[in-house]
Design a protein around this motif. Sequence first.
Motif, PDB file in Angstrom:
ATOM      1  N   GLU A 451     -46.667 -47.625  -8.941  1.00  0.00           N
ATOM      2  CA  GLU A 451     -46.382 -47.101  -7.601  1.00  0.00           C
ATOM      3  C   GLU A 451     -47.660 -46.494  -7.059  1.00  0.00           C
ATOM      4  O   GLU A 451     -48.178 -45.524  -7.619  1.00  0.00           O
ATOM      5  CB  GLU A 451     -45.274 -46.045  -7.666  1.00  0.00           C
ATOM      6  CG  GLU A 451     -44.801 -45.569  -6.305  1.00  0.00           C
ATOM      7  CD  GLU A 451     -43.622 -44.610  -6.430  1.00  0.00           C
ATOM      8  OE1 GLU A 451     -43.858 -43.383  -6.429  1.00  0.00           O
ATOM      9  OE2 GLU A 451     -42.483 -45.107  -6.556  1.00  0.00           O
ATOM     10  N   ASP A 452     -48.174 -47.091  -5.990  1.00  0.00           N
ATOM     11  CA  ASP A 452     -49.461 -46.669  -5.427  1.00  0.00           C
ATOM     12  C   ASP A 452     -50.561 -46.695  -6.478  1.00  0.00           C
ATOM     13  O   ASP A 452     -51.414 -45.798  -6.533  1.00  0.00           O
ATOM     14  CB  ASP A 452     -49.350 -45.263  -4.810  1.00  0.00           C
ATOM     15  CG  ASP A 452     -48.351 -45.215  -3.667  1.00  0.00           C
ATOM     16  OD1 ASP A 452     -48.225 -46.224  -2.955  1.00  0.00           O
ATOM     17  OD2 ASP A 452     -47.694 -44.175  -3.506  1.00  0.00           O
ATOM     18  N   GLY A 453     -50.499 -47.726  -7.319  1.00  0.00           N
ATOM     19  CA  GLY A 453     -51.523 -47.903  -8.337  1.00  0.00           C
ATOM     20  C   GLY A 453     -51.369 -47.035  -9.569  1.00  0.00           C
ATOM     21  O   GLY A 453     -52.167 -47.138 -10.502  1.00  0.00           O
ATOM     22  N   VAL A 454     -50.350 -46.186  -9.599  1.00  0.00           N
ATOM     23  CA  VAL A 454     -50.141 -45.264 -10.722  1.00  0.00           C
ATOM     24  C   VAL A 454     -49.020 -45.808 -11.610  1.00  0.00           C
ATOM     25  O   VAL A 454     -47.946 -46.177 -11.111  1.00  0.00           O
ATOM     26  CB  VAL A 454     -49.778 -43.850 -10.224  1.00  0.00           C
ATOM     27  CG1 VAL A 454     -49.509 -42.926 -11.410  1.00  0.00           C
ATOM     28  CG2 VAL A 454     -50.888 -43.299  -9.351  1.00  0.00           C
ATOM     29  N   LEU A 455     -49.264 -45.881 -12.904  1.00  0.00           N
ATOM     30  CA  LEU A 455     -48.266 -46.369 -13.846  1.00  0.00           C
ATOM     31  C   LEU A 455     -47.150 -45.346 -14.004  1.00  0.00           C
ATOM     32  O   LEU A 455     -47.404 -44.150 -14.204  1.00  0.00           O
ATOM     33  CB  LEU A 455     -48.913 -46.651 -15.206  1.00  0.00           C
ATOM     34  CG  LEU A 455     -48.034 -47.383 -16.227  1.00  0.00           C
ATOM     35  CD1 LEU A 455     -47.754 -48.819 -15.766  1.00  0.00           C
ATOM     36  CD2 LEU A 455     -48.697 -47.398 -17.602  1.00  0.00           C
ATOM     37  N   LYS A 456     -45.908 -45.828 -13.928  1.00  0.00           N
ATOM     38  CA  LYS A 456     -44.748 -44.946 -14.071  1.00  0.00           C
ATOM     39  C   LYS A 456     -43.720 -45.606 -14.984  1.00  0.00           C
ATOM     40  O   LYS A 456     -43.814 -46.796 -15.305  1.00  0.00           O
ATOM     41  CB  LYS A 456     -44.135 -44.629 -12.709  1.00  0.00           C
ATOM     42  CG  LYS A 456     -45.057 -43.812 -11.821  1.00  0.00           C
ATOM     43  CD  LYS A 456     -44.346 -43.273 -10.603  1.00  0.00           C
ATOM     44  CE  LYS A 456     -45.271 -42.365  -9.799  1.00  0.00           C
ATOM     45  NZ  LYS A 456     -44.573 -41.779  -8.626  1.00  0.00           N
ATOM     46  N   ILE A 457     -42.720 -44.806 -15.393  1.00  0.00           N
ATOM     47  CA  ILE A 457     -41.712 -45.252 -16.352  1.00  0.00           C
ATOM     48  C   ILE A 457     -40.344 -45.270 -15.695  1.00  0.00           C
ATOM     49  O   ILE A 457     -39.977 -44.343 -14.979  1.00  0.00           O
ATOM     50  CB  ILE A 457     -41.684 -44.326 -17.590  1.00  0.00           C
ATOM     51  CG1 ILE A 457     -43.015 -44.407 -18.346  1.00  0.00           C
ATOM     52  CG2 ILE A 457     -40.535 -44.679 -18.519  1.00  0.00           C
ATOM     53  CD1 ILE A 457     -43.134 -43.405 -19.470  1.00  0.00           C
ATOM     54  N   LYS A 458     -39.583 -46.346 -15.948  1.00  0.00           N
ATOM     55  CA  LYS A 458     -38.197 -46.429 -15.489  1.00  0.00           C
ATOM     56  C   LYS A 458     -37.303 -45.741 -16.522  1.00  0.00           C
ATOM     57  O   LYS A 458     -37.266 -46.143 -17.681  1.00  0.00           O
ATOM     58  CB  LYS A 458     -37.763 -47.886 -15.354  1.00  0.00           C
ATOM     59  CG  LYS A 458     -38.545 -48.703 -14.350  1.00  0.00           C
ATOM     60  CD  LYS A 458     -38.087 -50.163 -14.391  1.00  0.00           C
ATOM     61  CE  LYS A 458     -38.942 -51.045 -13.509  1.00  0.00           C
ATOM     62  NZ  LYS A 458     -38.552 -52.475 -13.599  1.00  0.00           N
ATOM     63  N   LEU A 459     -36.604 -44.731 -16.086  1.00  0.00           N
ATOM     64  CA  LEU A 459     -35.648 -44.050 -16.955  1.00  0.00           C
ATOM     65  C   LEU A 459     -34.260 -44.246 -16.360  1.00  0.00           C
ATOM     66  O   LEU A 459     -33.944 -43.677 -15.317  1.00  0.00           O
ATOM     67  CB  LEU A 459     -35.977 -42.559 -17.080  1.00  0.00           C
ATOM     68  CG  LEU A 459     -37.271 -42.216 -17.804  1.00  0.00           C
ATOM     69  CD1 LEU A 459     -37.525 -40.716 -17.759  1.00  0.00           C
ATOM     70  CD2 LEU A 459     -37.237 -42.698 -19.247  1.00  0.00           C
ATOM     71  N   GLU A 460     -33.447 -45.058 -17.006  1.00  0.00           N
ATOM     72  CA  GLU A 460     -32.132 -45.369 -16.474  1.00  0.00           C
ATOM     73  C   GLU A 460     -31.085 -44.436 -17.065  1.00  0.00           C
ATOM     74  O   GLU A 460     -31.124 -44.088 -18.246  1.00  0.00           O
ATOM     75  CB  GLU A 460     -31.774 -46.827 -16.783  1.00  0.00           C
ATOM     76  CG  GLU A 460     -32.709 -47.827 -16.116  1.00  0.00           C
ATOM     77  CD  GLU A 460     -32.314 -49.259 -16.399  1.00  0.00           C
ATOM     78  OE1 GLU A 460     -31.355 -49.454 -17.179  1.00  0.00           O
ATOM     79  OE2 GLU A 460     -32.958 -50.173 -15.852  1.00  0.00           O
ATOM     80  N   GLY A 461     -30.127 -44.050 -16.228  1.00  0.00           N
ATOM     81  CA  GLY A 461     -29.041 -43.193 -16.674  1.00  0.00           C
ATOM     82  C   GLY A 461     -29.519 -41.783 -17.007  1.00  0.00           C
ATOM     83  O   GLY A 461     -30.626 -41.369 -16.659  1.00  0.00           O
ATOM     84  N   LYS A 462     -28.671 -41.072 -17.703  1.00  0.00           N
ATOM     85  CA  LYS A 462     -28.982 -39.686 -18.072  1.00  0.00           C
ATOM     86  C   LYS A 462     -29.653 -39.587 -19.431  1.00  0.00           C
ATOM     87  O   LYS A 462     -30.232 -38.554 -19.761  1.00  0.00           O
ATOM     88  CB  LYS A 462     -27.705 -38.846 -18.062  1.00  0.00           C
ATOM     89  CG  LYS A 462     -27.076 -38.729 -16.686  1.00  0.00           C
ATOM     90  CD  LYS A 462     -25.822 -37.870 -16.722  1.00  0.00           C
ATOM     91  CE  LYS A 462     -25.206 -37.747 -15.324  1.00  0.00           C
ATOM     92  NZ  LYS A 462     -23.957 -36.921 -15.350  1.00  0.00           N
ATOM     93  N   GLY A 463     -29.595 -40.657 -20.222  1.00  0.00           N
ATOM     94  CA  GLY A 463     -30.207 -40.633 -21.541  1.00  0.00           C
ATOM     95  C   GLY A 463     -29.382 -39.842 -22.536  1.00  0.00           C
ATOM     96  O   GLY A 463     -28.493 -39.069 -22.168  1.00  0.00           O
TER      97      GLY A 463
END
Length: 639
Positions: A451-463
């Motif tokens: 996102e805007d060149g910055v690496l991010k992590i998808k965290l689905e649900g509440k975990g």
Amino acid sequence: MDQALSNIEKDPRFNREVSAGPLSKARLKRTKLFFLAIAIVGLLPSVFGLSPALQSAGLGLLWPGGGFAAMGGWSLLMIPVFYGLYWLTLVVWFGTGNILAPISVWVLGAIIPAFMMGDTTVVWPYAPHLVLALVALREGRDIYKNRKQLSEAVARREKRKAYLAKALSNVDARAIPEAAAGSRELDEKQLASARYLYERALQPIGQFQGYNKIDQFQTSALRYQINTVSYALAEMQCHYTPNFHGYLNEAQQRLIEQMLQKPIWGYWPLENMWGNFNFNFDPCAKDNIMLTGFFGLQICQYMSNTGDMRYAEPGSLTFIYSDNKQYKHDIHSVIGSIVNNQNEQAFCLYPCEPNWVYTPCNFMGMKALALYDRLFGTTHFKDIYPQFIKQLDAEFTQADGSVIALRSNLTGFAVPFPFADDGRALYFNPINHQRAKEAWALARAEMFYREDGVLKIKLEGKGVDMGNYSQGQQANIQNLLSAAKEFGDAEAANTAEQLLEEMYPPKFENGTAVYPGSCSTNTTLARAFMFGANDYLNSVLKGPAESALKGPILSGIKYPEVLVAKAFSHSGADLELVLYPGDGNRDITFVIERLQANASYDCVIAGQSAQHQADADGRLQLSASLDGRCAVTLTPASA
């Protein structure tokens, strides 16, 4: 990349139209035929107009609590009650191996209404229709759900085939080189997490301060917490402090001793009785890879890092049930249990809880075999691996190429259970590096985005934190962090670590870092912080450098007075140490052992040089003032 794409196109795992192999299909068919036979028997009393009690009992065989349908009226409300109880007992069966629980509820749902009916009550005329409708709805729902899941898996597989070759190439391109042996030392953040490990490991036998005490059957069990503490200490010793024994060895020995106590393994007699109908309480006999696999790896890592072979002696691992009932083992019989069970089971992979085959537990068993083979010159891993990988691919692989975490050995049913590709990447790396790299390629492509060149992590649900069953994403982040570190993916590792610190910052208790979450999450985080590229693979397949195993060792210090950030022998004759104060600045004495008897050594402590002579036993006592990082080098004196 063309070759990689060709390999993927030809790989049977990425061309499956089913998620069940021949053996699973055979057992699923057997299960369906069994229930069909039960259903026919259950319908016969209604078809032939037998007594109301028999009709009620028969309908109870078709559906849990179905016998109440024969009574009609308000009794119909008991059907969902019994069905709910039945599902609860299925959870008990899954969690503890207690197959008697669902059988008992189903049988009671037939007997109780039959007893209440007697032979004078008229059967509600729509009872068979209602029960058959419930059965049809359940079967229809299962068929729809299975087809939908399979369709989604096939669609996901096709997407993966389109990008996997490039994703694998990217894994290689991102990977930083493995660190040279003896080039690293623990930083203060890593030491703060190491303290979390020591404070649990160095307790007296039978004490479990700081552990989660919830149940001894599933993932929060004390045995897994003990395993993970030991694994983290083993990684630290292998890669940072192989020449420090002292309280680091003592910590691991205590953890091994804890595993032998009844509160830790006493779940097994219960599970073996109500799951296998077997009254042999020996935890290293039938099934139970959730103990032998995890514990076998724990013991072998300790022996590999230290050269201490005490657990190869007969009776050195004695499981204590009572004063009169004990089960004497050693590392040979623990590993022998894994080998025997794998050779006897049709799946090769064999159960944890009776009847339930969990693939990650079997991965632990295979790593234990690989490490044992390296220590003792055997070929168990090589002998078993072909059948293991064949059955893993055929019976425990989904249509999308990911691994099925859990399958019933008895019925063939697969059960949804969390085991994502990032977890497989780490767990499998010492077993098959290429397969593990593939899993990390999938996880990297599907769980990270920019996102805007910055690496991010998808965290689905509440975990969920499986170490204490609480909601939260810290365990998921830990899995990603561990896998990223193992595959030398610095950008992904930094992203995961930053997210962890933002969402779940630690608290510090007397210098110990404690992250929100379970003991298991904290201990696996401690290990993750220490990981470098292929550290897990190398700790299993290679162990410490040969020079470290031969070289001088540090001892004679106490925890928490002195924290050891590095202890490594580069030549087998020298020693490099980095020490920190752990309980305030102080003057300390420490002992160096395994030196040349009566030999002279040049010693540099915090920049101050001196020459010392070892005694006749190859020991040398030194002193230092600790008020921060203190570097120590010891080398044989020049002639």
